[in-house]
Motif scaffolding. Structure first.
Motif, PDB file in Angstrom:
ATOM      1  N   ARG A 145       0.828  -1.193   0.000  1.00 52.28           N
ATOM      2  CA  ARG A 145       0.000   0.000   0.000  1.00 52.28           C
ATOM      3  C   ARG A 145       0.871   1.256   0.000  1.00 52.28           C
ATOM      4  O   ARG A 145       0.700   2.158  -0.811  1.00 52.28           O
ATOM      5  CB  ARG A 145      -0.864  -0.033   1.259  1.00 52.28           C
ATOM      6  N   HIS A 204       3.068   1.749  -3.232  1.00 49.56           N
ATOM      7  CA  HIS A 204       2.317   1.620  -4.496  1.00 49.56           C
ATOM      8  C   HIS A 204       2.862   0.461  -5.322  1.00 49.56           C
ATOM      9  O   HIS A 204       3.040   0.588  -6.531  1.00 49.56           O
ATOM     10  CB  HIS A 204       2.404   2.906  -5.324  1.00 49.56           C
ATOM     11  N   ASN A 261       1.535  -2.093  -6.220  1.00 53.83           N
ATOM     12  CA  ASN A 261       0.571  -2.686  -7.163  1.00 53.83           C
ATOM     13  C   ASN A 261       0.487  -1.882  -8.461  1.00 53.83           C
ATOM     14  O   ASN A 261      -0.182  -2.282  -9.389  1.00 53.83           O
ATOM     15  CB  ASN A 261      -0.805  -2.815  -6.508  1.00 53.83           C
ATOM     16  N   VAL A 262       1.186  -0.749  -8.517  1.00 52.72           N
ATOM     17  CA  VAL A 262       1.229   0.041  -9.747  1.00 52.72           C
ATOM     18  C   VAL A 262       2.497  -0.353 -10.510  1.00 52.72           C
ATOM     19  O   VAL A 262       3.565  -0.413  -9.919  1.00 52.72           O
ATOM     20  CB  VAL A 262       1.291   1.554  -9.410  1.00 52.72           C
ATOM     21  N   ARG A 305       4.319   4.089 -11.880  1.00 55.96           N
ATOM     22  CA  ARG A 305       4.728   4.534 -10.547  1.00 55.96           C
ATOM     23  C   ARG A 305       5.707   5.709 -10.653  1.00 55.96           C
ATOM     24  O   ARG A 305       5.729   6.596  -9.813  1.00 55.96           O
ATOM     25  CB  ARG A 305       5.393   3.370  -9.813  1.00 55.96           C
ATOM     26  N   ILE A 364       3.967   8.886 -10.446  1.00 52.80           N
ATOM     27  CA  ILE A 364       3.546   9.250  -9.091  1.00 52.80           C
ATOM     28  C   ILE A 364       4.700   9.987  -8.405  1.00 52.80           C
ATOM     29  O   ILE A 364       4.530  11.017  -7.767  1.00 52.80           O
ATOM     30  CB  ILE A 364       3.171   7.991  -8.265  1.00 52.80           C
ATOM     31  N   THR A 421      -6.477   1.037   2.236  1.00 52.01           N
ATOM     32  CA  THR A 421      -5.849   2.266   2.728  1.00 52.01           C
ATOM     33  C   THR A 421      -5.269   2.117   4.128  1.00 52.01           C
ATOM     34  O   THR A 421      -4.574   3.002   4.611  1.00 52.01           O
ATOM     35  CB  THR A 421      -6.859   3.420   2.742  1.00 52.01           C
TER      36      THR A 421
END
Lengths: 514, 619, 354
Positions: free
Chosen positions: A54, A57, A59-60, A65, A68, B146
């Motif tokens: 999380r 990131h 999972n990107v 990424r 980002i 989150t």
């Protein structure tokens, strides 16, 4: 000119964009930040994994990424650049800005020394081309160039720290050491000065004997455990320095320069006790700066008294001499701090450390303690860095000097009957400096990127450590932060080198006429 | 030339004169006993809160332990030792579906700012451990995309699964009762603890304060915390979650650091932290644990590389204590230091070899060791393990560091555990250690020849072995030994170093892995269920054995008597031995070296290994 | 834009030198190649280095044997790097088995012995490991040197010769290349292509190491292209390619050689640094860098594990640099020997005879 610089800077942003994209993706594909969790048997391992995915990131896919990350960098144009957080949640900008002063502290002294020694030996070696001295220097330079730094570090720590500290407990120099040091010093001076066979032998004998005498004296008086200079020694050393600097700077025939620099030394001798008191009473960096200003003022004043015409060389000579005298004062003060320093609980008789950048156990608030501490922590890494970086400067300055010495203007200068000193110092040396300066600028940039292995073996925590941490922890944000810093520095340095070169050499134009 | 000689001798004479002129500065009386200790550490301090996912590392835990007094700790024999000075506890209800533990804080204990420690300080760990509470209080789902407001590693464990409702405080605020829906095992380990931070400081920090308040203000803040938690005050808790998750991630401490962040109850307080060292000094209000024996200042120099740099630092007196995993050569260097004592102990991290079994439906591995291969695959697994050069690895790579190291006979009851000898004898693993390596290799060869008659002269079975990143010298050497040993029985092992190996543990192209499992506590299942249970977090073999699964359920469900625990552990390991897919090799040797003048250093197997009894240290 | 590089040389005038006679005599009637060769052979350091390096290479590559295009030679040494003989304890101290048997003092044990460089932790013959490591390191060095040299020269030459837009864009490409940290790219490549072998890695490292060299070459080309001999060639109708490679390049060769040799000896150290970080040669293959970083702690306890690979690194790096130095001096048209008293005396004598 400005248009040219502007174009180059604009190009820099494009280049940085390209290379950062490349590095980001390469590093993202190369490392797996979750690796450390795989061997953990705690029940919460899965929880940690989720949190990590999380936060980073993961999972990107990396190319996306990157953008980002770039979004934070983009804020550069609004004034608050966001380099992201490191794996341990420190802002990358903080991590880097904390590391930079450490790296600067680590490299400044070694950089200066390496340049001075490197250029000095390089030039002498060029002037004595194909002599034993030249071969020895070349050999030494290449040898140091090819040594792994951790090897040098281990040796330095074993001999200059552990053995030397043991030796200091007693402070007497064993005869065998005196003998070996004398032989080494004899060889060195003999090779450096050279000449006919008789002359070489004489130099060897004299310098050897002098070294023996000096060392024996140091040993008998236990000067090494109770060091200090004192006013008399300051006067003698200062006098030597004044003569030496005058010789190199203007030549001894320039009487005003010689008188002026000697006077500076004499003034230093006269004010020894007041200055000493002053340094003790108001010990701080600002005091030293104030005294530096006063010293320079005195030096300039004195040279104005002695020199009526052609003042510049005289001022130059006295100013350089006065700076050295100032340094002598500082050294003297540090030496006097030595005995109380080594007897503190924190040092417990072992003054030369092998690791770390400072000693937090020292009583705080003592300016001279902390200064001496800083100096002593610099000893080993500085020697190591000087040994390995000096090689490059020896080679470059030798090569450039050889080239310059073959130029027509040198021949012209000689033909005109100028003394060899003037030819070398004024005509050859100055022109040698032009290419060397530009090399130095580029080098400074790359060296600021951090001496990775040096910092690692000596336990310093500068930019090299940051890079190391980034690679080992697969810390992408930190890696990119270090990269952005060093890459922009390298590009800027190249630009500065190009500009500087054209500034130093009037024949070169930055912008061609259309 | 003459001039030169003259100058030189003049310099000498003058230097002598000037030395005399300066005079010898009087040497101050040297303290006989030092009160400062310098430890070195290869990692770096990253946070004062070591229970977030990214800061959960050993050095942060060490600093936490030195500055925070816990309710109990592990000693060097893996016993849990209570700290009655701070707190006591008892089981107040002991029914299969209703299990209550009450903790009571001893009266008069104070935080470093003088504010009394109360049971409210234990309530914080409920907030950082219970997912249900996090969701109910509007702090987010810790397992969701989150995450929760408190970025804690503690969510998702036994406590989280079994806690019932919000713990209740007694009227005088000194006791707190935790209610569980079953008799959870290891209720102390899984239960609450004093967190790195006090709740009143957390409240004050969340309110934006930057200086210490009065004792009365602190107590009021502590009371406010209790009401915030019980009334699920989302706004206040979110603010505190932000502080808890982020504000403690500092890597420098100086006079500008907010003193509220440093409020602690331990023997030392953080005086300063910079990138290279951590300085801890005795804390004046400390009354939560055993008193210090003489070391009033403790410095941890961080980021000092293991091996020669550490050994030389110790030899030079730059450091007094060191613990690490050096090479055999560095150990020899340490032993050569006349003023240092070197101790080698085994840590609870152990190296193992595991073969892919894939008996679990989820695992798609189909190589030579796969469960679907039936008896042939089982024989091959057994042969591979029999031929595995464990004795050679231990004698050549581990014993030079720790002469007492043994080939592991059990990975659940590790050597040092009183049950080890018995376990190793009956858990079935002895079959892989019987006879000589030559006889085991011959036995393995017979097994392989059943299926591959040419084995021994040829290597018909290709095996991909995964083991770790390049740069890991010991494992590199192990791989070389394994390739040579397994070739003798017909296995052609391919074992290159693989960067990013961790992510490839579940890839199906590898038939076997060897690496280290690091046990971080010693609960009933010895953390072995994560490795062997179907769906376990560290189950990279794909094993799914009903006996193992069942014993794990029993070990993890309720609190059991020691004898039963041992029986279940042995049952589990017997199943592991029968399935022939997992062998322990050796325990990671831990080397501790310290200045012989320092007494009291006794390293323990679990973190904070070196520091567990720091209060007993003295010169 | 016309930035002359730091090593840009200026046009020279006709030599007027009191010692010119001696030099002119020296080079009278000799072709450029002969002059270079003659000067090179007289460079004592370079010659010694050349001999040392060649004999070392022959020794190294013959030890374990090699195979090129199917023609193989088995090597004369009895151990391979995969053999794991027992650790030798006889003659070693108890704590340090596997000590070296090399004995250079004439006597009973004179000669290589069973394990001249000792054995590693496992008992593998260290002599075999060091020799294989030396092979790998030399290969890495040559590949990086060739790739970096090729790109550095071609890019630098084109940029310096054509100037203008081509120069500007090529130099920005160079800026791009020098911003890429070699260690990062090395570790990334090591990660993805480590299994493809070290030569593959070396190829890529070569691709990111030519930035500095191309800047130097460009600088030289910028000045040399303005010289009279280039104009002469152009007037004579020579093609651009011919001018670049036949006329200008030979004049820039000194600076190129010095830099390529520095890149080459740097390559050995780069490989060592990468291996230190774990991204160089992938075990079970070995390189010298890998060996010294693996055994860096052995310095005081089992020094032979550290000294032998370290010594070979130093010997190779030293000789390559000295040879480069000798070549540079030999190619430099203005470079000359120091005039010794003997030379001058000989000159006077012959003049007197005349």
């Amino acid at each position: 000119m400005f248009a040219y610089i502007g174009r180059r800077i604009a190009a820099m942003f494009v280049i940085l964009f390209g290379s950062s994209f490349l590095i980001y993706n390469a590093a993202a594909y190369a490392g797996d930040p979750t690796e450390g969790l795989r061997g953990s048997t705690t029940p919460q391992a899965h929880q940690k994994l989720l949190a990590l995915i999380r936060e980073l990131h993961l999972n990107v896919p990396p190319p996306a990424r990157y953008f980002i990350w770039l979004k934070g960098i983009g804020k550069f144009f609004t004034g608050n650049i966001d380099l992201g957080l490191t794996r341990d949640h420190t802002p990358v900008s903080t991590a880097i800005s904390n590391a930079i002063p450490i790296t600067i502290r680590l490299i400044t002294l070694s950089f200066i020394l390496a340049i001075l020694i490197g250029i000095g030996f390089g030039i002498v070696s060029a002037l004595r081309q194909y002599t034993r001295f030249d071969y020895a220097m070349t050999f030494f330079a290449f040898l140091m160039y090819s040594l792994p730094i951790f090897w040098v570090a281990v040796l330095l720590k074993a001999y200059l720290a552990i053995s030397f500290n043991n030796f200091l407990l007693d402070g007497r120099i064993a005869p065998i050491w005196i003998l070996s040091a004398s032989v080494v010093s004899g060889f060195f001076w003999a090779a450096l000065i050279s000449g006919t066979r008789q002359r070489v032998i004489a130099i060897f004998a004299i310098s050897g004997a002098a070294t023996s005498a000096l060392l024996a004296l140091l040993s008998v008086t236990k000067w090494l455990t109770h060091p200090g200079l004192g006013p008399i020694m300051m006067l003698v050393l200062g006098g030597g320095i004044a003569v030496g600097i005058t010789y190199i700077s203007t030549g001894l025939s320039n009487k005003p320069a010689l008188r002026s620099s000697l006077t500076v030394v004499a003034i230093g001798f006269i004010v020894y006790f007041p200055v000493e008191y002053f340094l003790k009473k108001y010990a701080s960096l600002s005091t030293i700066l104030v005294m530096l200003v006063v010293t320079l003022a005195i030096a300039i004043g004195v040279s104005y008294i002695f020199a009526k015409i052609d003042r510049r060389p005289v001022v130059r000579t006295s100013v350089i001499t006065s700076i050295f005298v100032g340094i002598l004062f500082i050294i003297d003060k540090l030496m006097k701090t030595w005995v109380p320093y080594v007897n503190t609980d924190a040092i417990h008789q072992r003054p030369i450390p092998t690791i770390s950048q400072s000693n937090n156990l020292l009583p705080s608030g003592n300016f001279w303690f902390s200064s001496l501490d800083t100096v002593l922590h610099l000893v080993l890494p500085t020697i190591a860095l000087v040994l390995i970086t000096m090689a490059g400067y020896i080679r470059y300055s030798r090569g450039t000097m050889l080239e310059v010495m073959n130029q027509d203007y040198i021949r012209t200068a000689r033909a005109k009957g100028l003394p060899e000193r003037t030819v070398i110092m004024r005509h050859a040396f100055r022109n040698t400096l032009i290419p060397i300066t530009t090399i130095l600028v580029v080098d400074t940039a790359s060296i600021l990127g951090g001496a990775i292995i040096t910092e690692n073996v000596f336990g310093w925590r500068g930019m090299g450590t940051q890079f190391n941490l980034a690679v080992h922890n697969q810390d992408l944000n930190l890696l990119m932060g270090v990269f952005l810093f060093t890459a922009s520095l390298v590009i800027m340095a190249n630009l500065v080198a190009d500009l500087l070169y054209s500034a130093l050499d009037p024949r070169i134009r930055v912008v061609g006429k259309k | 030339m003459k001039a030169r000689l003259k100058t030189r001798s003049l310099v000498a004479v003058v230097s002598a004169a000037s030395v005399a002129l300066i005079g010898f500065v009087a040497v101050p009386a040297h303290a006989d006993t030092r009160s400062t200790v310098v430890a070195i550490e290869s990692n770096t301090f990253t946070s004062y809160n070591n229970i977030t996912p990214d800061t959960n590392i050993v050095i942060n835990g060490d600093v936490q332990y030195l500055t925070g007094s816990p309710m109990f700790y592990y000693d060097d024999k893996l016993n849990i030792v209570p700290n009655p000075t701070l707190a006591s506890w008892k089981i107040t209800k002991n029914l299969p579906t209703d299990f209550e533990v009450t903790y009571t804080i001893a009266p008069g204990r104070v935080w470093s700012d003088g504010v009394p420690i109360t049971a409210a300080d234990l309530l914080l760990s409920h907030v950082t451990t219970s997912s249900d509470y996090s969701k109910a209080a509007g702090l987010g789902d810790p397992a969701g995309a989150t995450g929760g407001a408190f970025n804690s590693v503690n969510y998702g464990g036994v406590y989280d699964a079994h806690i019932a409702g919000i713990p209740t405080l007694s009227a005088n605020q000194m006791s707190i009762t935790f209610k569980y829906d079953s008799q959870i095992p290891d209720y102390l380990l899984n239960g609450p603890g004093i967190e790195p931070m006090s709740v009143h400081a957390l409240e004050e920090l969340a309110a934006g304060k930057t200086s210490l308040g009065t004792v009365a203000e602190g107590s009021a803040a502590s009371a406010k915390f209790v009401s915030d938690v019980t009334s699920k005050n989302t706004k206040a808790l979110l603010a505190m979650g932000k502080v808890w998750s982020n504000s403690y991630n500092f890597t420098t401490v100086d006079s500008s650091t907010n003193p509220l962040l440093l409020v602690n109850n331990g023997a030392y307080r953080l005086k300063s932290v910079d990138s290279s060292q951590i300085t801890l000094v005795a804390s004046s209000n400390y009354n939560s644990g055993p008193a210090l024996s003489g070391i009033t200042t403790l410095v941890i120099k961080q980021g000092i590389a293991d091996g020669s740099p550490s050994a030389q630092a110790l030899a030079n007196g730059d450091a007094d204590v060191y613990q690490g995993q050096p090479t055999a050569d560095a150990v020899a260097q340490l032993k050569a230091i006349k003023t240092a004592t070197v101790l080698t102990t085994s840590s609870l991290a152990f190296e193992h070899i595991e073969l892919r079994v894939a008996s679990s439906g989820a695992d798609t591995y189909t190589g030579p060791f796969a469960w679907s291969g039936g008896q042939k695959a089982a024989d091959l697994r057994k042969a591979f393990l029999l031929a595995y050069p464990r004795a050679d690895i231990v004698s050549k790579l581990v014993q030079p560091i720790n002469p007492d190291a043994v080939v592991l006979g059990s990975v659940i009851n590790l050597p040092g555990n009183p049950e080890y000898g018995h376990s190793a004898a009956v858990n079935g693993m002895a079959a892989y250690n019987a006879g000589t390596q030559a006889s085991r290799t011959a036995q393995a060869l017979r097994l392989v020849k059943k299926y591959y008659p040419t084995a021994g002269s040829a290597t018909p079975i290709a095996i991909n072995l995964l083991w770790g990143s390049p740069g890991n010298t010991r494992r590199t050497s192990e791989a070389a030994l394994i390739i040579a040993a397994e070739a003798k029985v017909g296995f052609k092992v391919t074992a290159p170093a693989t960067a990013g190996w961790g992510g490839k543990l579940t890839a199906t192209q590898y038939d076997a892995h060897f690496f280290i499992f690091d046990q971080t506590a010693n609960p009933q299942d010895a953390q072995a269920c994560g490795i062997f249970q179907d769906g376990g977090g560290s189950n990279y073999t794909g094993i799914n054995d009903p006996i193992i699964n069942h014993t794990c359920e029993l070990l993890q469900k309720t609190s059991l008597p020691q004898a039963t625990i041992t029986r279940y552990r042995i049952l589990m390991e017997q199943a592991v031995a029968k399935d022939a897919f997992f062998l322990g090799i050796f325990q990671n040797p831990n080397v501790t070296a310290y200045n012989s003048a320092l007494s009291g250093v006794v390293p323990a197997p679990l973190s904070p290994s070196l520091f567990w009894n720091f209060w007993k240290w003295h010169f | 834009m016309n930035i002359r590089n730091i090593f840009g040389r200026r046009a020279e005038l006709v030599e007027v030198d009191p010692d010119a006679d001696i030099f002119n005599k020296e080079t009278e009637g000799l072709s450029q190649g002969q002059i270079v060769r003659k000067r090179f052979f007289r460079h004592r350091g370079a010659m010694i280095s050349l001999i040392v390096l060649l004999s070392l290479l022959i020794f190294v590559f013959s030890t374990l044997g090699f195979k090129i295009f199917g023609i193989g030679y088995g090597g004369w040494w009895k151990y391979k790097i995969t053999d794991i003989p027992n650790l030798r304890t006889q003659g070693c101290s108890i704590e340090l088995p596997g000590c070296p048997t090399l004995d250079l003092i004439p006597g009973k044990n004179f000669g290589l012995g069973d394990h001249p460089f000792g054995q590693d932790d496992l008992g593998r013959d260290y002599f075999a490991l060091v020799m294989r490591g030396a092979e790998r390191s030399v290969e890495v060095m040559v590949v990086i040197g060739m790739v970096a040299g090729f790109f550095g020269i071609v890019v630098g030459a084109i940029a310096g010769f054509y100037r203008g837009v081509i120069d500007a864009s090529l130099m920005r490409l160079v800026d791009f290349i020098i911003t890429i940290p070699t260690l990062v790219i090395g570790s990334v490549l090591g990660y993805h292509f480590g299994s493809k072998g070290v030569l593959f890695l070396a190829l890529f490292l070569g691709l990111v190491s030519w930035g500095g060299l191309s800047r130097l070459v460009r600088g030289d080309f910028l000045t040399l292209r303005e010289r009279e001999f280039v104009d002469a060639a152009r007037v004579a109708g020579a093609s651009n390619r011919r001018i670049i490679f036949k006329h200008i390049l030979p004049n820039a060769i000194g600076i190129i050689i010095v830099n390529v040799t520095l890149i080459m000896s740097g390559a050995i150290l780069l490989e060592a640094a990468l291996s230190y970080l774990g991204f160089g040669v992938v075990p079970p293959d070995v390189s010298l860098g890998l060996l010294i970083s693996q055994y860096q702690d052995s310095f005081t306890t089992r020094p032979w594990l550290f000294w032998y690979p370290g010594m070979i690194i130093i010997i190779v790096a030293l000789s390559v640099n000295f040879i480069g130095d000798g070549l540079r001096d030999a190619f430099d048209p203005r470079q000359r020997r120091r005039i010794s008293r003997k030379d001058r005396a000989a000159e006077h004598q012959s003049a007197a005879k005349k």
